[in-house]
Design an enzyme around this catalytic site. Structure first.
Site, PDB file in Angstrom:
ATOM      1  N   ILE A  72       0.822  -1.218   0.000  1.00  0.00           N
ATOM      2  CA  ILE A  72       0.000   0.000   0.000  1.00  0.00           C
ATOM      3  C   ILE A  72       0.854   1.264   0.000  1.00  0.00           C
ATOM      4  O   ILE A  72       0.365   2.341  -0.314  1.00  0.00           O
ATOM      5  CB  ILE A  72      -0.983   0.040   1.189  1.00  0.00           C
ATOM      6  CG1 ILE A  72      -0.252  -0.159   2.520  1.00  0.00           C
ATOM      7  CG2 ILE A  72      -2.100  -0.988   1.005  1.00  0.00           C
ATOM      8  CD1 ILE A  72      -1.090   0.139   3.751  1.00  0.00           C
ATOM      9  N   TYR A 161      -0.135   2.453  17.773  1.00  0.00           N
ATOM     10  CA  TYR A 161      -1.088   1.769  16.894  1.00  0.00           C
ATOM     11  C   TYR A 161      -2.395   2.562  16.808  1.00  0.00           C
ATOM     12  O   TYR A 161      -2.883   2.902  15.724  1.00  0.00           O
ATOM     13  CB  TYR A 161      -1.339   0.344  17.403  1.00  0.00           C
ATOM     14  CG  TYR A 161      -2.532  -0.322  16.759  1.00  0.00           C
ATOM     15  CD1 TYR A 161      -2.559  -0.566  15.380  1.00  0.00           C
ATOM     16  CD2 TYR A 161      -3.644  -0.706  17.518  1.00  0.00           C
ATOM     17  CE1 TYR A 161      -3.664  -1.161  14.782  1.00  0.00           C
ATOM     18  CE2 TYR A 161      -4.745  -1.302  16.927  1.00  0.00           C
ATOM     19  CZ  TYR A 161      -4.751  -1.528  15.567  1.00  0.00           C
ATOM     20  OH  TYR A 161      -5.842  -2.111  14.978  1.00  0.00           O
ATOM     21  N   GLY A 303      -1.921   0.265  30.737  1.00  0.00           N
ATOM     22  CA  GLY A 303      -2.806   0.691  29.644  1.00  0.00           C
ATOM     23  C   GLY A 303      -3.934  -0.274  29.349  1.00  0.00           C
ATOM     24  O   GLY A 303      -4.654  -0.074  28.372  1.00  0.00           O
ATOM     25  N   ASP A 304      -4.112  -1.331  30.135  1.00  0.00           N
ATOM     26  CA  ASP A 304      -5.238  -2.244  29.953  1.00  0.00           C
ATOM     27  C   ASP A 304      -6.395  -1.778  30.827  1.00  0.00           C
ATOM     28  O   ASP A 304      -6.381  -1.997  32.040  1.00  0.00           O
ATOM     29  CB  ASP A 304      -4.844  -3.672  30.415  1.00  0.00           C
ATOM     30  CG  ASP A 304      -4.569  -4.593  29.248  1.00  0.00           C
ATOM     31  OD1 ASP A 304      -4.798  -4.182  28.096  1.00  0.00           O
ATOM     32  OD2 ASP A 304      -4.130  -5.728  29.507  1.00  0.00           O
TER      33      ASP A 304
HETATM   34  N1  NAD Z   1      -7.953  -8.245  14.734  1.00  0.00           N
HETATM   35  C1  NAD Z   1      -8.558  -7.361  15.532  1.00  0.00           C
HETATM   36  O1  NAD Z   1      -9.025  -7.699  16.635  1.00  0.00           O
HETATM   37  C2  NAD Z   1      -8.711  -5.926  15.088  1.00  0.00           C
HETATM   38  C3  NAD Z   1      -9.342  -5.021  15.965  1.00  0.00           C
HETATM   39  C4  NAD Z   1      -9.500  -3.701  15.553  1.00  0.00           C
HETATM   40  C5  NAD Z   1      -9.050  -3.299  14.302  1.00  0.00           C
HETATM   41  N2  NAD Z   1      -8.428  -4.184  13.494  1.00  0.00           N
HETATM   42  C6  NAD Z   1      -7.954  -3.726  12.174  1.00  0.00           C
HETATM   43  O2  NAD Z   1      -8.476  -4.585  11.184  1.00  0.00           O
HETATM   44  C7  NAD Z   1      -7.559  -4.704  10.107  1.00  0.00           C
HETATM   45  C8  NAD Z   1      -7.347  -6.166   9.789  1.00  0.00           C
HETATM   46  O3  NAD Z   1      -6.883  -6.845  10.938  1.00  0.00           O
HETATM   47  P1  NAD Z   1      -6.555  -8.402  10.883  1.00  0.00           P
HETATM   48  O4  NAD Z   1      -6.691  -8.941  12.250  1.00  0.00           O
HETATM   49  O5  NAD Z   1      -7.305  -9.015   9.758  1.00  0.00           O
HETATM   50  O6  NAD Z   1      -5.003  -8.342  10.525  1.00  0.00           O
HETATM   51  P2  NAD Z   1      -4.120  -9.297   9.581  1.00  0.00           P
HETATM   52  O7  NAD Z   1      -2.696  -9.065   9.949  1.00  0.00           O
HETATM   53  O8  NAD Z   1      -4.643 -10.678   9.619  1.00  0.00           O
HETATM   54  O9  NAD Z   1      -4.408  -8.701   8.153  1.00  0.00           O
HETATM   55  C9  NAD Z   1      -3.752  -7.557   7.655  1.00  0.00           C
HETATM   56  C10 NAD Z   1      -3.372  -7.838   6.225  1.00  0.00           C
HETATM   57  O10 NAD Z   1      -2.762  -6.672   5.680  1.00  0.00           O
HETATM   58  C11 NAD Z   1      -1.619  -7.056   4.922  1.00  0.00           C
HETATM   59  N3  NAD Z   1      -0.693  -5.914   4.921  1.00  0.00           N
HETATM   60  C12 NAD Z   1      -0.082  -5.351   5.999  1.00  0.00           C
HETATM   61  N4  NAD Z   1       0.694  -4.329   5.603  1.00  0.00           N
HETATM   62  C13 NAD Z   1       0.545  -4.230   4.242  1.00  0.00           C
HETATM   63  C14 NAD Z   1       1.096  -3.371   3.247  1.00  0.00           C
HETATM   64  N5  NAD Z   1       1.991  -2.421   3.565  1.00  0.00           N
HETATM   65  N6  NAD Z   1       0.732  -3.547   1.972  1.00  0.00           N
HETATM   66  C15 NAD Z   1      -0.155  -4.524   1.634  1.00  0.00           C
HETATM   67  N7  NAD Z   1      -0.682  -5.374   2.520  1.00  0.00           N
HETATM   68  C16 NAD Z   1      -0.340  -5.232   3.814  1.00  0.00           C
HETATM   69  C17 NAD Z   1      -1.077  -8.285   5.643  1.00  0.00           C
HETATM   70  O11 NAD Z   1      -0.281  -9.105   4.810  1.00  0.00           O
HETATM   71  C18 NAD Z   1      -2.369  -8.970   6.081  1.00  0.00           C
HETATM   72  O12 NAD Z   1      -2.826  -9.877   5.099  1.00  0.00           O
HETATM   73  C19 NAD Z   1      -6.321  -3.925  10.511  1.00  0.00           C
HETATM   74  O13 NAD Z   1      -6.365  -2.679   9.868  1.00  0.00           O
HETATM   75  C20 NAD Z   1      -6.463  -3.778  12.005  1.00  0.00           C
HETATM   76  O14 NAD Z   1      -5.840  -2.617  12.451  1.00  0.00           O
HETATM   77  C21 NAD Z   1      -8.250  -5.488  13.854  1.00  0.00           C
END
Ligand code: NAD
Length: 350
Positions: A72, A161, A303-304
């Site tokens: 990205i 984050y 922070g929890d």
């Molecule tokens: N898992 C949770 O509980 C949670 C909670 C709140 C928010 N989020 C947000 O949801 C989103 C997805 O989380 P997730 O748990 O599926 O994470 P994940 O790590 O499983 O998925 C993230 C994906 O993004 C890809 N990625 C990372 N950096 C990249 C880059 N520079 N270019 C292209 N691809 C890239 C990774 O390869 C991965 O497939 C994130 O933005 C995260 O911040 C997740």
């Protein structure tokens, strides 16, 4: 309305087969929440193209959808992907998301989550792709003043984050004003569970989330660490809002439909409003697995907060989103079905 918008808004007239609607570019679509959402989008009749650098994702999680390998932060690569896919909307999951890691590597987090997302938005502006659904997080709130958390509560993240996500939330109105990109910001609480069909699940390395960590402990791994058992909660452990990943996926489809219908940009919490304690999660894991979860006490982590859960009133009333798989036993049972059949994640089935 430009041709892309017309294509996105093409009516489906109820016969939702693949390809009857416009394309959605799903960044991070090979990851946990992105892959479940890509599946839900395809089911709803959207054409999906995944854009992922596979830094944390899995090729298999694309389930056969077109996968463009790219980063990205690479403006030209995102522009090419938008042109090739003819996407009229970007769902943006790509990010790094480990709170602890963000404390020790803020540069990496700002680089990926802020610079990468700004590059994606710039590519969208240049390619006239004007709809954006953004994965935000309850970490934007920081220590809550009151629970349940409402979208109107002040945002004061306590780690890099959360700050990177809030930075993008703050940038989006400017991108709308200047370039016309409308956006829905979805603040997820604790994503959990797995695809009820058993095709997809959580495969993070390292695994930091409570439920898969408890599975590892039940399977003979390191004992599960409970960080703090003296919180002012009924059983002394922290309360969190676990939301099923397929319910999150459904919320994304609804968000997209709001944008398609010309709805205004908005921010929504996504949680069940029903917090569970760490001990309750461990009990649910023991019911699902049929074995005890060895555990040990550890000190509280800075922070929890003791209690963190969402008010989902806004998304319920505006998008009609009601979690269908909210019961803790359903969430844990679905997660266990995936984990027990894929003990090594996507690479090797059990
Ligand atoms: N898992 C949770 O509980 C949670 C909670 C709140 C928010 N989020 C947000 O949801 C989103 C997805 O989380 P997730 O748990 O599926 O994470 P994940 O790590 O499983 O998925 C993230 C994906 O993004 C890809 N990625 C990372 N950096 C990249 C880059 N520079 N270019 C292209 N691809 C890239 C990774 O390869 C991965 O497939 C994130 O933005 C995260 O911040 C997740």
């Amino acid at each position: 309305m430009d041709s892309r918008t017309t294509r996105l808004a093409a009516p489906d007239s109820g016969s939702a087969g693949f390809g009857t609607r416009g394309a959605v570019l799903v960044t991070g679509g090979a990851g946990y929440i992105g892959s479940h959402t890509a599946k839900a989008l395809r089911r709803a009749g959207y054409r999906v193209v995944i854009f992922d650098n596979l830094s944390a994702g899995h090729r298999e999680a694309a389930l056969g959808a077109p996968l463009i390998e790219g980063d990205i932060r690479d403006l030209d690569a995102v522009r090419r992907a938008l042109r090739e896919s003819e996407a009229s909307v970007v769902m943006h999951f790509a990010a790094r998301l480990l709170v602890g890691e963000s404390m020790t590597d803020p540069a990496g987090y700002y680089d990926n989550n802020v610079r990468g997302t700004l590059a994606t938005l710039e590519a969208m502006a240049r390619e006239k792709c004007l709809h954006f659904v953004f994965s935000s997080t309850c970490a934007v709130y920081g220590e809550p003043d009151e629970v349940p958390l409402r979208e109107t509560q002040s945002t004061a993240p306590i780690n890099p984050y959360g700050q990177t996500k809030l930075a993008i939330e703050h940038a989006l109105p400017h991108f709308e004003h200047a370039y016309g990109i409308r956006s829905i910001r979805l603040r997820y609480f604790n994503a959990a569970g797995a695809d009820p069909d058993g095709e997809l699940g959580e495969d993070h390395s390292p695994e930091v989330h409570v439920i898969p960590r408890a599975f590892e402990a039940a399977n003979g791994g390191a004992p599960f660490q409970i960080f703090g058992e003296d919180y002012p909660t009924p059983d002394g452990t922290c309360l969190r809002d676990y939301v099923h990943v397929t319910d999150l996926a459904d919320g994304h489809v609804r968000a997209l439909q709001r944008l398609e219908a010309g709805g205004a940009s908005a921010t929504y919490n996504m949680g069940t409003e029903q917090p569970s304690s760490v001990r309750e999660v461990l009990a649910a894991v023991e019911r699902a697995v049929g074995r005890p979860v060895p555990r040990r006490s550890a000190p509280r982590r800075p922070g929890d907060p003791a209690v963190l859960y969402a008010s989902a009133n806004k998304i319920r009333s505006e998008l009609g989103w009601v979690p269908q798989r909210a019961a803790l036993d359903t969430i844990v049972g679905d997660a266990w079905r995936w984990h027990s059949t894929h003990p090594h994640g996507f690479q090797r089935r059990g």
